[in-house]
Structure formats: C-alpha cells, structure tokens
Scaffold this active site. Structure first.
Site, PDB file in Angstrom:
ATOM      1  N   LYS A  37      12.453  -7.026   1.623  1.00  0.00           N
ATOM      2  CA  LYS A  37      11.641  -7.633   0.560  1.00  0.00           C
ATOM      3  C   LYS A  37      10.299  -6.911   0.470  1.00  0.00           C
ATOM      4  O   LYS A  37       9.398  -7.153   1.262  1.00  0.00           O
ATOM      5  CB  LYS A  37      11.385  -9.124   0.814  1.00  0.00           C
ATOM      6  CG  LYS A  37      10.766  -9.763  -0.451  1.00  0.00           C
ATOM      7  CD  LYS A  37       9.977 -11.010  -0.185  1.00  0.00           C
ATOM      8  CE  LYS A  37       8.604 -10.741   0.341  1.00  0.00           C
ATOM      9  NZ  LYS A  37       7.713 -10.022  -0.600  1.00  0.00           N
ATOM     10  N   PHE A  63      -9.987  -1.837   3.632  1.00  0.00           N
ATOM     11  CA  PHE A  63      -8.871  -1.351   2.818  1.00  0.00           C
ATOM     12  C   PHE A  63      -9.377  -0.739   1.510  1.00  0.00           C
ATOM     13  O   PHE A  63      -8.845  -1.000   0.429  1.00  0.00           O
ATOM     14  CB  PHE A  63      -7.907  -2.510   2.532  1.00  0.00           C
ATOM     15  CG  PHE A  63      -6.473  -2.197   2.885  1.00  0.00           C
ATOM     16  CD1 PHE A  63      -6.113  -1.754   4.151  1.00  0.00           C
ATOM     17  CD2 PHE A  63      -5.455  -2.342   1.944  1.00  0.00           C
ATOM     18  CE1 PHE A  63      -4.800  -1.472   4.484  1.00  0.00           C
ATOM     19  CE2 PHE A  63      -4.135  -2.068   2.259  1.00  0.00           C
ATOM     20  CZ  PHE A  63      -3.808  -1.636   3.533  1.00  0.00           C
ATOM     21  N   GLU A 112       3.696  -5.204  12.461  1.00  0.00           N
ATOM     22  CA  GLU A 112       2.815  -4.041  12.256  1.00  0.00           C
ATOM     23  C   GLU A 112       1.723  -4.511  11.310  1.00  0.00           C
ATOM     24  O   GLU A 112       1.964  -4.684  10.109  1.00  0.00           O
ATOM     25  CB  GLU A 112       3.598  -2.873  11.636  1.00  0.00           C
ATOM     26  CG  GLU A 112       4.714  -2.338  12.514  1.00  0.00           C
ATOM     27  CD  GLU A 112       4.212  -1.454  13.650  1.00  0.00           C
ATOM     28  OE1 GLU A 112       3.037  -1.025  13.597  1.00  0.00           O
ATOM     29  OE2 GLU A 112       4.990  -1.185  14.574  1.00  0.00           O
ATOM     30  N   ASN A 119       0.802  -1.239   0.000  1.00  0.00           N
ATOM     31  CA  ASN A 119       0.000   0.000   0.000  1.00  0.00           C
ATOM     32  C   ASN A 119       0.829   1.281   0.000  1.00  0.00           C
ATOM     33  O   ASN A 119       0.432   2.273  -0.605  1.00  0.00           O
ATOM     34  CB  ASN A 119      -1.039  -0.017   1.133  1.00  0.00           C
ATOM     35  CG  ASN A 119      -0.432  -0.169   2.497  1.00  0.00           C
ATOM     36  OD1 ASN A 119       0.536  -0.895   2.672  1.00  0.00           O
ATOM     37  ND2 ASN A 119      -0.984   0.508   3.462  1.00  0.00           N
ATOM     38  N   ASN A 176     -11.873  -7.304  -4.869  1.00  0.00           N
ATOM     39  CA  ASN A 176     -12.878  -8.347  -4.590  1.00  0.00           C
ATOM     40  C   ASN A 176     -13.369  -8.257  -3.155  1.00  0.00           C
ATOM     41  O   ASN A 176     -14.569  -8.383  -2.881  1.00  0.00           O
ATOM     42  CB  ASN A 176     -12.287  -9.750  -4.805  1.00  0.00           C
ATOM     43  CG  ASN A 176     -12.146 -10.054  -6.272  1.00  0.00           C
ATOM     44  OD1 ASN A 176     -12.801  -9.426  -7.104  1.00  0.00           O
ATOM     45  ND2 ASN A 176     -11.270 -10.989  -6.604  1.00  0.00           N
ATOM     46  N   SER A 181      -0.535  -8.152   6.676  1.00  0.00           N
ATOM     47  CA  SER A 181      -1.830  -8.581   7.207  1.00  0.00           C
ATOM     48  C   SER A 181      -1.661  -9.377   8.499  1.00  0.00           C
ATOM     49  O   SER A 181      -0.588  -9.934   8.769  1.00  0.00           O
ATOM     50  CB  SER A 181      -2.532  -9.446   6.167  1.00  0.00           C
ATOM     51  OG  SER A 181      -1.756 -10.606   5.937  1.00  0.00           O
ATOM     52  N   GLN A 193      -7.883  -7.185  -3.454  1.00  0.00           N
ATOM     53  CA  GLN A 193      -8.466  -6.198  -2.542  1.00  0.00           C
ATOM     54  C   GLN A 193      -9.788  -5.675  -3.100  1.00  0.00           C
ATOM     55  O   GLN A 193     -10.746  -5.465  -2.360  1.00  0.00           O
ATOM     56  CB  GLN A 193      -7.474  -5.043  -2.323  1.00  0.00           C
ATOM     57  CG  GLN A 193      -7.732  -4.285  -1.044  1.00  0.00           C
ATOM     58  CD  GLN A 193      -7.614  -5.178   0.180  1.00  0.00           C
ATOM     59  OE1 GLN A 193      -6.664  -5.915   0.305  1.00  0.00           O
ATOM     60  NE2 GLN A 193      -8.600  -5.121   1.066  1.00  0.00           N
ATOM     61  N   CYS A 221      -3.307   1.091   6.562  1.00  0.00           N
ATOM     62  CA  CYS A 221      -3.654   0.371   7.794  1.00  0.00           C
ATOM     63  C   CYS A 221      -4.382   1.292   8.755  1.00  0.00           C
ATOM     64  O   CYS A 221      -5.229   0.869   9.516  1.00  0.00           O
ATOM     65  CB  CYS A 221      -2.388  -0.170   8.442  1.00  0.00           C
ATOM     66  SG  CYS A 221      -1.161   1.096   8.748  1.00  0.00           S
TER      67      CYS A 221
HETATM   68  P1  NAD Z   1       0.424  -9.521   3.284  1.00  0.00           P
HETATM   69  O1  NAD Z   1       0.457  -9.985   4.684  1.00  0.00           O
HETATM   70  O2  NAD Z   1      -0.326 -10.304   2.293  1.00  0.00           O
HETATM   71  O3  NAD Z   1       1.929  -9.392   2.709  1.00  0.00           O
HETATM   72  C1  NAD Z   1       2.909  -8.612   3.353  1.00  0.00           C
HETATM   73  C2  NAD Z   1       4.281  -9.100   2.937  1.00  0.00           C
HETATM   74  O4  NAD Z   1       4.491 -10.417   3.451  1.00  0.00           O
HETATM   75  C3  NAD Z   1       4.500  -9.206   1.430  1.00  0.00           C
HETATM   76  O5  NAD Z   1       5.791  -8.737   1.132  1.00  0.00           O
HETATM   77  C4  NAD Z   1       4.398 -10.704   1.171  1.00  0.00           C
HETATM   78  O6  NAD Z   1       5.112 -11.144   0.040  1.00  0.00           O
HETATM   79  C5  NAD Z   1       5.024 -11.253   2.439  1.00  0.00           C
HETATM   80  N1  NAD Z   1       4.669 -12.638   2.763  1.00  0.00           N
HETATM   81  C6  NAD Z   1       3.587 -13.351   2.376  1.00  0.00           C
HETATM   82  N2  NAD Z   1       3.611 -14.582   2.948  1.00  0.00           N
HETATM   83  C7  NAD Z   1       4.718 -14.642   3.717  1.00  0.00           C
HETATM   84  C8  NAD Z   1       5.280 -15.617   4.578  1.00  0.00           C
HETATM   85  N3  NAD Z   1       4.701 -16.803   4.779  1.00  0.00           N
HETATM   86  N4  NAD Z   1       6.432 -15.322   5.232  1.00  0.00           N
HETATM   87  C9  NAD Z   1       7.027 -14.120   5.088  1.00  0.00           C
HETATM   88  N5  NAD Z   1       6.540 -13.143   4.273  1.00  0.00           N
HETATM   89  C10 NAD Z   1       5.400 -13.408   3.606  1.00  0.00           C
HETATM   90  O7  NAD Z   1      -0.100  -8.024   3.351  1.00  0.00           O
HETATM   91  P2  NAD Z   1      -0.444  -7.046   2.129  1.00  0.00           P
HETATM   92  O8  NAD Z   1      -1.722  -7.487   1.506  1.00  0.00           O
HETATM   93  O9  NAD Z   1       0.757  -6.869   1.268  1.00  0.00           O
HETATM   94  O10 NAD Z   1      -0.671  -5.658   2.890  1.00  0.00           O
HETATM   95  C11 NAD Z   1      -1.882  -5.217   3.383  1.00  0.00           C
HETATM   96  C12 NAD Z   1      -1.938  -5.421   4.880  1.00  0.00           C
HETATM   97  O11 NAD Z   1      -0.867  -4.738   5.517  1.00  0.00           O
HETATM   98  C13 NAD Z   1      -3.207  -4.844   5.489  1.00  0.00           C
HETATM   99  O12 NAD Z   1      -3.740  -5.735   6.427  1.00  0.00           O
HETATM  100  C14 NAD Z   1      -2.717  -3.583   6.169  1.00  0.00           C
HETATM  101  O13 NAD Z   1      -3.527  -3.141   7.235  1.00  0.00           O
HETATM  102  C15 NAD Z   1      -1.363  -3.999   6.633  1.00  0.00           C
HETATM  103  N6  NAD Z   1      -0.521  -2.838   6.900  1.00  0.00           N
HETATM  104  C16 NAD Z   1      -0.166  -2.558   8.189  1.00  0.00           C
HETATM  105  C17 NAD Z   1       0.579  -1.423   8.470  1.00  0.00           C
HETATM  106  C18 NAD Z   1       0.977  -1.057   9.871  1.00  0.00           C
HETATM  107  O14 NAD Z   1       1.868  -0.230  10.049  1.00  0.00           O
HETATM  108  N7  NAD Z   1       0.346  -1.611  10.896  1.00  0.00           N
HETATM  109  C19 NAD Z   1       0.968  -0.582   7.424  1.00  0.00           C
HETATM  110  C20 NAD Z   1       0.578  -0.903   6.132  1.00  0.00           C
HETATM  111  C21 NAD Z   1      -0.160  -2.044   5.868  1.00  0.00           C
END
Ligand code: NAD
Length: 470
Positions: free
Chosen positions: A157, A363, A229, A134, A312, A208, A310, A263
C-alpha cells in the site's frame, strides 16, 4: 469505500482520485494471495528469480508510463529517473544474492555426536508493505522484492499522496501472471494500512515515527513481526581538517536532493569553530546557484514540496528559528508558484537546540549550521536527538572521520560524503533510537527478515542414554 482526492504538487489542484478497497475486498485479496503463496514457494528460489526477471522486463517496457505518473505524483523529474533506474538494478541484485543466501544448509553434527541438525527456511506467507510519499516507487518495492524472492506473497500500500504510479505498475504485474497471483498493490490511506496490518503475517513499514509507533503496537497485539523504517534528523560533522570544498558540495546535495524530502537527508550540520565562517561562505555561494525546477519540470534542481502538510511544517520551523534569532543566508520561506509550494535551499546560522529546526524532522531543503568548539562538542550535539538513522563526518583523514563516526548513535554514517544510503544498499545497518526497529533493510541479510528458520533435530539411530529404561 469513499473516493479520495489526490493533490498535484506542481499545481495544488486535486486532479486524481483513488477508491481504496473496503475491508472485505482487502481481506478477499489477501486470502487469494495467501492461497497462491504455497505454489510460489514450491517454485524454489531459482524459479522465483526467473519470474522476477520477467517482471523486470515488463517494468522496463513501461518505463515511460511509470516515470510520467511518478513525475505527476512528486512534481520532480531528475530524482524520478534515478528512482526508476534503481528498480531493475535492485531486482538483478536480489536475483543474484537470494539463491546463495537461501540455499539449503549442510547437515551438521551437534555437540552430541549421534544427533545431527538440518535447517530449512520457511518464508512468512503474506508480507504487508506500507510506504510513504517521498520515493513512492522505490519505497514500495525495496522490501517487496526481497520478500518475493524469499517466497512470500506481498501486498503493497503506497502513500495516498502519491498513488498515480500504481496503475502502470499493476499493468507490469499483470504482464507476468505467476507473479500476479502473489503480488498486489492497493490504493488507500491510514484505514487501508490498518486493514493490511490486521491481515498479514509480517509488516514492512516505512514512514513517520508517529505512524510507525501505531503500526508497531498493532503488530505486537497480533504477535507478528514488524520492520519499522522511520524518520531521521541526520547530522553532519565537519572537522577543521576537512576538505571544505568537498564537505560543502556533499552536504548541499545530501540536504537538498529531492527537496530535502528524504529520511536520510542531512538536516543539521556542526562545524568546528576555526573553519565555520569559510564553510558557511562557500556553502551559501553554492546553495544560491541552485534553482527551482519551475516552470518546466526538467529545469533547475529543486522540485516542489510534495504535500501541503509538509510545506506547513517547513514554514513553521523556519518561522520558529527566525523568531528565536536564527540568521537566514538564502532561501528562507515557502513560495507559491502556479499553485505548487516550493522552498529554495535555505542556509541558517545562529541556530541552537531550542529551535524546532535543530531537533524535529524538517523534510525540506533546509541547512541549519551550528558552530562547535571541538569534535567532542560536535558529537554531543549530534547525539542530542531522538532519531538515529544516519549521519556524515568530514575530516582530513578517513581514520579520523571513522573515529568520530563510531561515537555517533546512528546506523549509517557516510565518511567524507553525505547521504550515501540513498544510492548504496549494500551496507548492513540498524536504525538507532526512534528511527526504526527490526533487522537491517540494507545488506544481503535483509532478505532474512522475511523467513523463519526451522531445525530438524535428527537422531541418527542411537538409543538415547536419557530415555527411561523401561
Ligand atoms: P506516514 O507515517 O504519515 O505514512 C506512511 C504510510 O503509512 C502511508 O502509506 C500511510 O497511508 C500509512 N498509514 C497511515 N496511518 C496508518 C495506520 N494507522 N496504520 C497503517 N498504515 C498507516 O509517513 P509519510 O508522511 O508518508 O512519510 C514521511 C516519513 O517517512 C518521514 O518521517 C520520513 O523520514 C519517513 N521515511 C523513512 C524512511 C526510512 O527508510 N527510514 C524512508 C522514507 C521516509
């Protein structure tokens, strides 16, 4: 490793490809970073700050290329400018703060007068940063910058959905050879994320709750610290004493900026009965004035939904709410334009906690507004969630708003404003519930997540009275 196709959020076309590193390549890269880390640490914090300043210059020199790639990654323009501009400011802020926070502490005398204590900071050798789509640049660097200044080497990454900016970013790193030894950015999806978790000494993860849980479990198996986070479902509370013009403008911005893909977006609002109708009328008036950033990326206000998945989720939540009786005042569905997926600001009323839109992370630029009879009920509903990232309270006085805010089970509450953590990083705070784990990312203490403290316990020369008398 197989090539992964990347979808362009404005066209829906796969127009970019990444080839993530194999496990072995990643392992080799981590070994090289680890080997260079000791020298980086020996530079001292002022030496590292000098290098970071050179990197800042290199980033500024490639501003146009980085912004162009981020715009392709995300499909939005104005937020990208803000995102880019936050980085040089963040480097400056940490270069100013780090020397003071990491300076050697004075030797102190313990409660046993002849025993003294000296402290030393030891950074974790290799930090792995895993980030979401995001805010691809900001969330890749927000932890990496303090970790580097703390003396760690870092491997980042970013999300597989938004990897285009990595190429120009790597060029800025190559411009500063000392930094290149201790900082790498790799492409890849979950598999590469898992490999990183298996290689590093500390993980700083943003994403997430679902993935955060997997990452947390993997880190606990390896006995390494993790900073999580995660997602949010931030609530805004509007009391009858609030300035409604201010509250509607702030909540609208806090809900739909970056098309709600933050987020810390306001995802639900509770308004006291007496002012509910006026609040909704004013909010809908303002929401209807916002336009899609289409066909020109620099037009309008609202960019596309970045991932198809997202879009969807948003569509399903809107349909679920409508099926259960929600009234949609504007917006209301995912629209397709030129292959991209878009959603106009959507205000809903007649919502309740039986609807996904009030309890699951959306989101998207969606504002469900619920009538409450008083502030106590507002607080009850706001706390009725698994998330605890942030929130907002609007009241006639700051004192009243803070009184209500202190009852919310969340980490960062904006007072008479919304989503302020998007622009202000100084307020130390923890995430509550499933929104995260670990020390505060915000505030000056955040750098301490990347160091361990050692204590030298010094006998200044006296024979200890507890030794064996032999
Ligand atoms: P996601 O959890 O699908 O992916 C995040 C990252 O994790 C990506 O780089 C992905 O490739 C990696 N990943 C996926 N599976 C993994 C595994 N098994 N081991 C290690 N890494 C893995 O999240 P997203 O869809 O990219 O982002 C959206 C989410 O992020 C939302 O829930 C949002 O609220 C959250 N978010 C939180 C903050 C915060 O500061 N709290 C900030 C921005 C976004």
């Amino acid at each position: 490793m197989t090539k992964l196709a990347v979808r362009n959020p404005r066209t829906g076309e796969a127009d970019y490809y990444i080839t993530p590193p194999s496990s072995e390549e990643l392992s080799n890269s981590c070994r090289a970073l680890r080997n260079a880390q000791d020298e980086w640490q020996q530079l001292g914090v002022n030496g590292r700050a000098d290098v970071m300043q050179k990197w800042k210059t290199a980033i500024e020199c490639r501003k146009e290329e980085i912004i162009a790639e981020l715009v392709k990654d995300t499909g939005r323009h104005s937020e990208t400018i803000l995102e880019f501009n936050s980085i040089p400011a963040m480097i400056d802020r940490w270069c100013n703060l780090a020397p003071e926070i990491l300076k050697a502490e004075d030797r102190i005398t313990s409660s046993i007068p002849f025993l003294q204590i000296e402290g030393e900071y030891k950074p974790y050798s290799l930090v792995g940063v895993i980030s979401p789509w995001n805010f691809p640049l900001l969330l890749s660097l927000i932890d990496a910058i303090p970790a580097l200044l703390a003396g760690s080497a870092v491997i980042i990454k970013p999300s597989e959905f938004t990897p285009r900016f990595i190429e120009p970013l790597l060029e800025t790193i190559a411009d500063v050879p000392v930094l290149q030894g201790v900082l790498n950015v790799v492409t890849g999806a979950g598999e590469t994320g898992r490999d990183i978790v298996n290689e590093v000494d500390l993980v700083a993860f943003t994403g997430s709750v679902k993935t955060g849980r997997l990452v947390g479990e993997a880190c606990s198996k390896r006995f390494i610290p993790v900073s999580l986070e995660l997602g949010g479902k931030d609530a805004a509370i509007v009391l009858k004493s609030a300035d409604l013009d201010r509250a509607t403008s702030a909540i609208l911005w806090g809900s739909v900026a970056n098309s709600g893909q933050s987020c810390l977006s306001i995802e639900r609002t509770y308004v006291e009965d007496e002012v509910f109708d006026d609040f909704v009328e004013l909010l809908v008036q303002k929401a209807k004035k916002l336009q899609l950033a289409h066909p020109n990326v620099e037009d309008g206000h609202i960019g596309p939904i970045i991932t198809k998945m997202q879009a969807n989720t948003i569509q399903q939540q809107l349909m679920d709410a409508a099926d259960k009786g929600a009234i949609i005042h504007c917006g209301g569905e995912i629209e397709e334009h030129s292959g991209g997926l878009w959603c106009l600001p959507t205000v809903l009323t007649d919502v309740d906690h039986e609807m996904k839109i009030m309890v699951e992370e959306t989101f998207g630029p969606v504002l469900p507004i619920m009538r409450v009879k008083d502030e106590r009920q507002a607080v009850e509903f706001a706390n009725n969630t698994n998330f605890g990232l942030g929130g907002a309270v609007f009241a006639g006085t700051e004192e009243k708003a803070i009184e209500v805010a202190s009852q919310l089970e969340a980490g960062a509450i904006s007072i008479n404003d919304a989503a302020l953590t998007a622009i202000m990083y100084e307020g130390e705070k923890n995430s509550f519930k499933f929104s995260g784990l670990g020390g505060s990312r915000m505030g000056s203490a955040s750098i301490k997540r990347f160091i361990r403290k050692k204590a030298f316990l010094i006998n200044t020369g006296v024979k200890d009275p507890w030794w064996y008398d032999v």
